[in-house]
Design an enzyme around this catalytic site. Structure first.
Site, PDB file in Angstrom:
ATOM      1  N   GLU A 166      -3.294   2.854   3.842  1.00 51.51           N
ATOM      2  CA  GLU A 166      -3.747   2.537   4.901  1.00 51.51           C
ATOM      3  C   GLU A 166      -4.735   1.369   4.756  1.00 51.51           C
ATOM      4  OE1 GLU A 166      -4.476   1.887   8.356  1.00 51.51           O
ATOM      5  OE2 GLU A 166      -6.329   2.074   7.554  1.00 51.51           O
ATOM      6  N   CYS A 186       3.727  -2.630   1.151  1.00 46.62           N
ATOM      7  CA  CYS A 186       3.332  -2.024   2.338  1.00 46.62           C
ATOM      8  C   CYS A 186       1.835  -2.432   2.861  1.00 46.62           C
ATOM      9  CB  CYS A 186       3.375  -0.553   2.609  1.00 46.62           C
ATOM     10  SG  CYS A 186       3.700  -0.073   4.397  1.00 46.62           S
ATOM     11  N   HIS A 188       8.495   0.528   0.402  1.00 43.66           N
ATOM     12  CA  HIS A 188       8.103   0.831  -0.857  1.00 43.66           C
ATOM     13  C   HIS A 188       9.036   0.948  -1.957  1.00 43.66           C
ATOM     14  CE1 HIS A 188       4.410   2.633   1.192  1.00 43.66           C
ATOM     15  NE2 HIS A 188       5.038   2.444   2.358  1.00 43.66           N
ATOM     16  N   GLU A 232       8.518   1.708  -4.846  1.00 44.97           N
ATOM     17  CA  GLU A 232       8.057   2.859  -5.782  1.00 44.97           C
ATOM     18  C   GLU A 232       8.645   4.148  -5.461  1.00 44.97           C
ATOM     19  OE1 GLU A 232       5.150   3.187  -2.336  1.00 44.97           O
ATOM     20  OE2 GLU A 232       6.048   1.580  -3.444  1.00 44.97           O
TER      21      GLU A 232
END
Length: 194
Positions: free
Chosen positions: A48, A79, A177, A179
């Site tokens: 976030e 992100c 993402h 990962e």
């Protein structure tokens, strides 16, 4: 041995640790200035962006991180990390700050809400190969200065293609993402700059 830090204030820290460890580098969690000072590269994970911004300031890491990136510290933001690395931000909350590392304007949550999360097949522009990417409440690059290399684009809900992976100097940012996939190319691109 090369040491890569993962900013561990909030977000998907463990997934980046696993990916980087699998590539043979020492990984440390970065929460303090001494930890930031000890790394050869840094990952700013998804999570976030507004919370990360607040915690960077609360932990007195924001200004030192800006300085390290300005001195050439290789950095990867995924992100929320892309949002933080941007110069300018659209749809941020009032008072939200960025690290001004890449001369680009990023629209926060551009691909929609959590329910709009999706897996998308992209073209990795470095070699023209396909790449499978996962977008979760993802941003996109609205615009970027000359000199910012676009590594991948995707079609947004507006029907237009937008950059979703970019590189500028030693900074890399992805809206997706990397990962949480088995594809190591984004992390390898970071490690190639160390």
């Amino acid at each position: 041995m090369t040491t890569v830090g993962v900013l561990a204030l909030q977000g998907d820290v463990r997934e980046h640790e696993v990916m980087l460890s699998g590539l043979g580098v020492e990984v440390v969690r970065v929460r303090r200035l001494s930890e930031l000072d000890a790394v050869d590269g840094l990952v700013i994970p998804g999570g976030e962006s507004t919370t990360m911004d607040k915690l960077l300031r609360a932990f007195d890491l924001r200004d030192p991180l800006i300085a390290r990136i300005g001195d050439g510290l290789p950095v990867l933001g995924s992100c929320a990390g892309m949002v933080l690395l941007a110069r300018d931000l659209r749809d941020g909350i009032e008072g939200q700050l960025t690290l001004d590392a890449i001369p680009m304007t990023v629209r926060r949550n551009a691909f929609g809400r959590q329910v709009d999360s999706a897996e998308v097949d992209l073209v990795w522009e470095i070699d023209g190969s396909p790449m499978h990417a996962t977008f979760i409440r993802a941003p996109w690059v609205e615009s970027c200065d000359e000199g910012v290399e676009v590594l991948a684009t995707a079609t947004g809900p507006d029907g237009e293609r937008h950059p979703v992976a970019v590189r500028h100097g030693s900074a890399i940012a992805t809206a997706f993402h990397p990962e949480i996939s088995s594809d190591t190319r984004v992390h390898e691109l970071l490690l190639a700059q160390l």
